[in-house]
Design an enzyme around this catalytic site. Structure first.
Site, mmCIF file in Angstrom:
data_model
loop_
_atom_site.group_PDB
_atom_site.id
_atom_site.type_symbol
_atom_site.label_atom_id
_atom_site.label_comp_id
_atom_site.label_asym_id
_atom_site.label_seq_id
_atom_site.Cartn_x
_atom_site.Cartn_y
_atom_site.Cartn_z
ATOM 1 N N GLY A 135 0.838 -1.198 0.000
ATOM 2 C CA GLY A 135 0.000 0.000 0.000
ATOM 3 C C GLY A 135 0.869 1.242 0.000
ATOM 4 O O GLY A 135 1.517 1.560 1.000
ATOM 5 N N GLY A 152 1.519 4.652 3.685
ATOM 6 C CA GLY A 152 2.612 3.756 3.296
ATOM 7 C C GLY A 152 3.816 4.513 2.763
ATOM 8 O O GLY A 152 4.952 4.253 3.187
ATOM 9 N N LEU A 178 0.065 9.900 12.085
ATOM 10 C CA LEU A 178 0.467 11.128 11.372
ATOM 11 C C LEU A 178 -0.762 11.867 10.856
ATOM 12 O O LEU A 178 -1.797 11.258 10.577
ATOM 13 C CB LEU A 178 1.405 10.798 10.200
ATOM 14 N N GLU A 226 -1.980 14.588 7.818
ATOM 15 C CA GLU A 226 -1.524 15.086 6.519
ATOM 16 C C GLU A 226 -1.156 16.563 6.646
ATOM 17 O O GLU A 226 -1.725 17.298 7.440
ATOM 18 C CB GLU A 226 -2.615 14.859 5.467
ATOM 19 N N ALA A 286 -8.456 7.512 19.344
ATOM 20 C CA ALA A 286 -7.671 8.752 19.200
ATOM 21 C C ALA A 286 -8.355 9.660 18.176
ATOM 22 O O ALA A 286 -8.543 10.861 18.420
ATOM 23 C CB ALA A 286 -6.245 8.422 18.751
ATOM 24 N N ALA A 313 -11.477 9.569 17.248
ATOM 25 C CA ALA A 313 -12.789 9.983 17.757
ATOM 26 C C ALA A 313 -12.633 11.147 18.746
ATOM 27 O O ALA A 313 -13.391 12.124 18.699
ATOM 28 C CB ALA A 313 -13.481 8.796 18.419
ATOM 29 N N CYS A 327 -10.240 10.058 7.277
ATOM 30 C CA CYS A 327 -10.321 9.130 8.411
ATOM 31 C C CYS A 327 -11.300 9.470 9.528
ATOM 32 O O CYS A 327 -11.910 8.562 10.079
ATOM 33 C CB CYS A 327 -8.926 8.931 8.988
ATOM 34 N N PHE A 328 -11.435 10.730 9.893
ATOM 35 C CA PHE A 328 -12.250 11.021 11.088
ATOM 36 C C PHE A 328 -13.645 10.412 10.977
ATOM 37 O O PHE A 328 -14.085 9.667 11.844
ATOM 38 C CB PHE A 328 -12.354 12.534 11.319
HETATM 39 P P1 NAD Z 1 -4.579 5.332 0.355
HETATM 40 O O1 NAD Z 1 -5.852 5.031 -0.326
HETATM 41 O O2 NAD Z 1 -3.877 6.617 0.095
HETATM 42 O O3 NAD Z 1 -3.518 4.164 0.054
HETATM 43 C C1 NAD Z 1 -3.815 2.802 0.104
HETATM 44 C C2 NAD Z 1 -3.066 2.126 -1.039
HETATM 45 O O4 NAD Z 1 -3.224 0.706 -0.905
HETATM 46 C C3 NAD Z 1 -3.602 2.485 -2.429
HETATM 47 O O5 NAD Z 1 -2.567 3.047 -3.205
HETATM 48 C C4 NAD Z 1 -4.092 1.128 -2.996
HETATM 49 O O6 NAD Z 1 -3.887 1.000 -4.394
HETATM 50 C C5 NAD Z 1 -3.254 0.148 -2.218
HETATM 51 N N1 NAD Z 1 -3.812 -1.206 -2.166
HETATM 52 C C6 NAD Z 1 -5.083 -1.593 -1.910
HETATM 53 N N2 NAD Z 1 -5.188 -2.931 -1.947
HETATM 54 C C7 NAD Z 1 -3.947 -3.415 -2.226
HETATM 55 C C8 NAD Z 1 -3.416 -4.733 -2.387
HETATM 56 N N3 NAD Z 1 -4.187 -5.811 -2.250
HETATM 57 N N4 NAD Z 1 -2.101 -4.852 -2.697
HETATM 58 C C9 NAD Z 1 -1.312 -3.763 -2.838
HETATM 59 N N5 NAD Z 1 -1.762 -2.492 -2.679
HETATM 60 C C10 NAD Z 1 -3.071 -2.321 -2.377
HETATM 61 O O7 NAD Z 1 -4.872 5.185 1.920
HETATM 62 P P2 NAD Z 1 -4.088 5.900 3.118
HETATM 63 O O8 NAD Z 1 -4.623 7.278 3.321
HETATM 64 O O9 NAD Z 1 -2.637 5.680 2.962
HETATM 65 O O10 NAD Z 1 -4.624 5.035 4.337
HETATM 66 C C11 NAD Z 1 -4.203 3.688 4.542
HETATM 67 C C12 NAD Z 1 -4.635 3.254 5.926
HETATM 68 O O11 NAD Z 1 -3.993 4.061 6.910
HETATM 69 C C13 NAD Z 1 -6.123 3.382 6.203
HETATM 70 O O12 NAD Z 1 -6.522 2.318 7.018
HETATM 71 C C14 NAD Z 1 -6.238 4.689 6.965
HETATM 72 O O13 NAD Z 1 -7.352 4.693 7.828
HETATM 73 C C15 NAD Z 1 -4.955 4.693 7.764
HETATM 74 N N6 NAD Z 1 -4.443 6.030 8.133
HETATM 75 C C16 NAD Z 1 -4.458 7.054 7.230
HETATM 76 C C17 NAD Z 1 -3.918 8.302 7.573
HETATM 77 C C18 NAD Z 1 -3.898 9.470 6.613
HETATM 78 O O14 NAD Z 1 -3.484 10.538 7.011
HETATM 79 N N7 NAD Z 1 -4.311 9.331 5.370
HETATM 80 C C19 NAD Z 1 -3.318 8.468 8.827
HETATM 81 C C20 NAD Z 1 -3.306 7.386 9.711
HETATM 82 C C21 NAD Z 1 -3.868 6.167 9.348
HETATM 83 C C1 UGA Z 2 -6.104 13.005 11.573
HETATM 84 C C2 UGA Z 2 -5.394 12.886 12.930
HETATM 85 O O1 UGA Z 2 -5.007 14.198 13.365
HETATM 86 C C3 UGA Z 2 -4.163 11.997 12.819
HETATM 87 O O2 UGA Z 2 -3.584 11.821 14.109
HETATM 88 C C4 UGA Z 2 -4.583 10.636 12.260
HETATM 89 O O3 UGA Z 2 -3.459 9.798 12.086
HETATM 90 C C5 UGA Z 2 -5.269 10.839 10.920
HETATM 91 O O4 UGA Z 2 -6.423 11.709 11.100
HETATM 92 C C6 UGA Z 2 -5.809 9.572 10.328
HETATM 93 O O5 UGA Z 2 -6.023 8.594 11.022
HETATM 94 O O6 UGA Z 2 -6.043 9.642 9.124
HETATM 95 P P1 UGA Z 2 -5.734 14.418 9.351
HETATM 96 O O7 UGA Z 2 -7.134 13.990 9.048
HETATM 97 O O8 UGA Z 2 -4.697 14.184 8.319
HETATM 98 O O9 UGA Z 2 -5.221 13.658 10.666
HETATM 99 O O10 UGA Z 2 -5.698 15.966 9.719
HETATM 100 P P2 UGA Z 2 -6.134 16.802 11.021
HETATM 101 O O11 UGA Z 2 -5.104 17.806 11.282
HETATM 102 O O12 UGA Z 2 -6.539 15.939 12.146
HETATM 103 O O13 UGA Z 2 -7.435 17.564 10.493
HETATM 104 C C7 UGA Z 2 -8.645 16.889 10.242
HETATM 105 C C8 UGA Z 2 -9.738 17.895 9.951
HETATM 106 O O14 UGA Z 2 -10.088 18.630 11.113
HETATM 107 C C9 UGA Z 2 -9.343 18.935 8.895
HETATM 108 O O15 UGA Z 2 -10.437 19.181 8.040
HETATM 109 C C10 UGA Z 2 -9.026 20.158 9.738
HETATM 110 O O16 UGA Z 2 -9.160 21.357 9.037
HETATM 111 C C11 UGA Z 2 -10.061 20.025 10.841
HETATM 112 N N1 UGA Z 2 -9.716 20.744 12.073
HETATM 113 C C12 UGA Z 2 -8.602 20.411 12.780
HETATM 114 C C13 UGA Z 2 -10.566 21.739 12.544
HETATM 115 O O17 UGA Z 2 -11.602 22.040 11.929
HETATM 116 N N2 UGA Z 2 -10.251 22.397 13.711
HETATM 117 C C14 UGA Z 2 -9.148 22.080 14.433
HETATM 118 O O18 UGA Z 2 -8.922 22.710 15.493
HETATM 119 C C15 UGA Z 2 -8.297 21.080 13.951
#
Ligand code: NAD
Ligand code: UGA
Length: 458
Positions: free
Chosen positions: A11, A16, A162, A164, A222, A224, A275-276
């Site tokens: 991924g 990833g 992390l 974004e 976390a 939530a 994610c949220f």
């Molecule tokens: P994403 O959609 O950006 O990336 C996932 C990747 O996995 C895609 O590129 C997809 O093509 C690939 N994939 C799917 N099935 C596959 C397979 N069978 N073999 C190989 N590759 C495959 O998703 P993301 O934002 O990186 O999130 C991934 C996970 O991490 C989710 O569970 C999400 O909840 C969690 N997460 C995301 C964030 C964030 O900031 N985006 C932060 C913390 C946790």
């Molecule tokens: C969030 C969490 O902060 C990460 O810890 C977690 O790993 C990640 O989700 C995940 O699991 O995907 P992210 O969604 O990338 O990270 O960004 P945040 O900074 O949390 O912001 C989320 C949303 O809340 C954005 O739309 C932001 O603008 C909004 N936000 C944030 C507010 O409206 N007010 C605030 O005070 C803070």
């Protein structure tokens, strides 16, 4: 060069890519390969134009790509060669069948587990990096060991925290790294192998270990809790607008209580991101599954308030602009779900643009990094929307500007110039409270912040 161990990540997405780049950067003694079923994504990771915009990411990738960081499409070869496999595939909300709209869709995750089982020729440590419902690792173990136990797999949970836009900083200096495992001797050895990787740059006291289920559940909780803070302050922003209290002043006053803290109290047009919402709905689904209806309802309220906040923003625009938007030009400043990312997944901008289009407004959308994604998100709206790089061009001739993303850029624009080019009366809706409202009002704008009294010339 002989590497200590081979790490594979399945991924190559927002998690990833950056997490593995950081591991490769900090641990030159490990060989890190990131694979994906999407060949286009892999070729972007191998190019000068990475598939995601993340401040600082280019530098980290450039420092180790080709040295000990590799991006590839050959998942099976990757599995065969790996000692440690991170699974970082997407786990979106299910859109069909039981739990549709609430539960996590585990199809990508399960396919990966089966593929690992089918291709592995030697023992592996399998690390859940994706966010998953509590108890998923049990299912993973069952799939991995369903072939008669010839090869041993250790399953660990290591959720990612992390955010974004700040991913590189968050990875470099994490508040904590969480690792869940069983407590058998073998499992503890596997856990130590993972601790050893992070200990290359994360202080040991920040690497915390728990049982598998606590680790899986902590990730959902976390998110939530973070989202709950935003919904709490957003709910209060509605009350502030009725009472002449100022939500920024309230947030400051409560945030200075060290028991509350000052982070995540910025009232906004609503939270977005991939994610949220998905993770809270997943939590709600789990609670319902276990018969905890009151607990489920409590957490579902966080999502309800977020929907309410987005709705309220559009209704405020409609009311302020004399209850008709048909044929009016409205300019949206920002479309990414937050600043410093091009990601638009679940961005409030999508909902707001659609509602405004429904009112038959004409829209001009501008954003420094998210216009490509905006075009995809709103493709079905066709000609009704213009995508404009330059904010001054985007705002020209519009009846209203709505700030939806808190990009620094929007704080420092020449608003005199913008006001001069707009239809009058000119409206400014600040969905992020980032501009100087009084100054803009004095220029002639009718200003509608979030959670503060509007400043109007009527
Ligand atoms: P994403 O959609 O950006 O990336 C996932 C990747 O996995 C895609 O590129 C997809 O093509 C690939 N994939 C799917 N099935 C596959 C397979 N069978 N073999 C190989 N590759 C495959 O998703 P993301 O934002 O990186 O999130 C991934 C996970 O991490 C989710 O569970 C999400 O909840 C969690 N997460 C995301 C964030 C964030 O900031 N985006 C932060 C913390 C946790
Ligand atoms: C969030 C969490 O902060 C990460 O810890 C977690 O790993 C990640 O989700 C995940 O699991 O995907 P992210 O969604 O990338 O990270 O960004 P945040 O900074 O949390 O912001 C989320 C949303 O809340 C954005 O739309 C932001 O603008 C909004 N936000 C944030 C507010 O409206 N007010 C605030 O005070 C803070």
């Amino acid at each position: 060069m002989h590497f200590k161990k081979n790490i594979l990540c399945i991924g190559a997405g927002y998690v990833g890519g950056p997490t593995m780049a950081m591991i490769a950067f900090k641990c030159p003694q490990y060989r890190v390969t990131v694979v994906d079923i999407n060949p286009e994504r892999i070729s972007q990771w191998n190019s000068d134009r990475l598939p995601i915009f993340e401040p600082g990411l280019d530098e980290v990738v450039q420092a180790c790509r080709g040295r000990n960081l590799f991006f590839d499409t050959d998942v099976e070869k990757g599995i065969r060669e790996a000692d440690i496999i991170f699974v970082s595939v997407n786990t979106p909300t299910k859109t069909f069948g039981a739990g549709s709209g609430m539960a996590a869709d585990l199809q990508y995750w399960e396919k990966t587990a089966r593929q690992i089982r089918n291709c592995a020729e030697s023992p592996k440590i399998v690390v859940e990096k994706s966010t998953l419902p509590v108890k998923t690792s049990l299912a993973m173990e069952r799939i991995l060991t369903s072939d008669g136990d010839q090869i041993y797999f250790d399953v660990l949970s290591n959720p990612e925290f992390l955010a974004e836009g700040t991913a590189i900083h968050d990875l470099e200096e994490p508040d904590r790294v969480l690792i869940g495992s069983h407590k058998t001797e073998r499992a503890l050895e596997a856990r130590e192998a993972l601790v050893e990787i992070y200990a290359n740059w994360v202080p040991r006291e920040r690497i915390i270990t728990t049982n598998l289920w606590s680790s899986e559940l902590s990730k959902l909780v976390a998110n939530a809790f973070l989202a709950q803070r935003i919904s709490s302050i957003n709910a209060i922003s509605a009350l502030c607008e009725k009472t002449e209290a100022d939500v920024s002043e309230v947030a400051r006053a409560i945030g200075m209580d060290s028991r509350v803290g000052d982070k995540f109290l910025r009232a906004s047009v609503g939270f977005g991101g991939s994610c949220f919402k998905k993770d809270i709905l997943n939590l709600v689904y789990l609670c319902r599954f276990y018969g905890l209806i009151e607990v489920a309802d409590y957490w579902e309220g966080v999502v309800r308030i977020n929907d309410y906040q987005k709705d309220r923003f559009v209704l405020n625009m409609l009311n302020a602009m004399f209850n008709t938007l048909a044929g009016k030009k409205i300019c949206l400043f920002g479309f990414a779900f937050k600043a410093n990312t091009g990601d638009t997944r679940e961005s409030p901008g999508i909902f707001i643009a659609r509602e405004l289009a429904e009112e038959r407004a004409e829209l001009a959308i501008t954003d420094p990094k998210a216009l490509d994604n905006a075009r995809i998100d709103l493709a079905d709206l066709g000609e009704q929307i213009a995508y404009v790089e330059d904010p001054y061009d985007a705002a020209e001739g519009s009846h209203a500007v709505a700030i939806l993303t808190e990009w620094d850029l929007y704080r420092d624009l020449d608003y005199e110039r913008i006001h001069g080019s707009m239809e009058k009366p000119a409206f400014l809706f600040d969905g992020r409270n980032v501009v100087d409202h009084r100054r803009l009002f004095e220029m002639g704008f009718n200003v509608f912040p979030i959670g503060k009294a509007p400043l109007t010339h009527f």
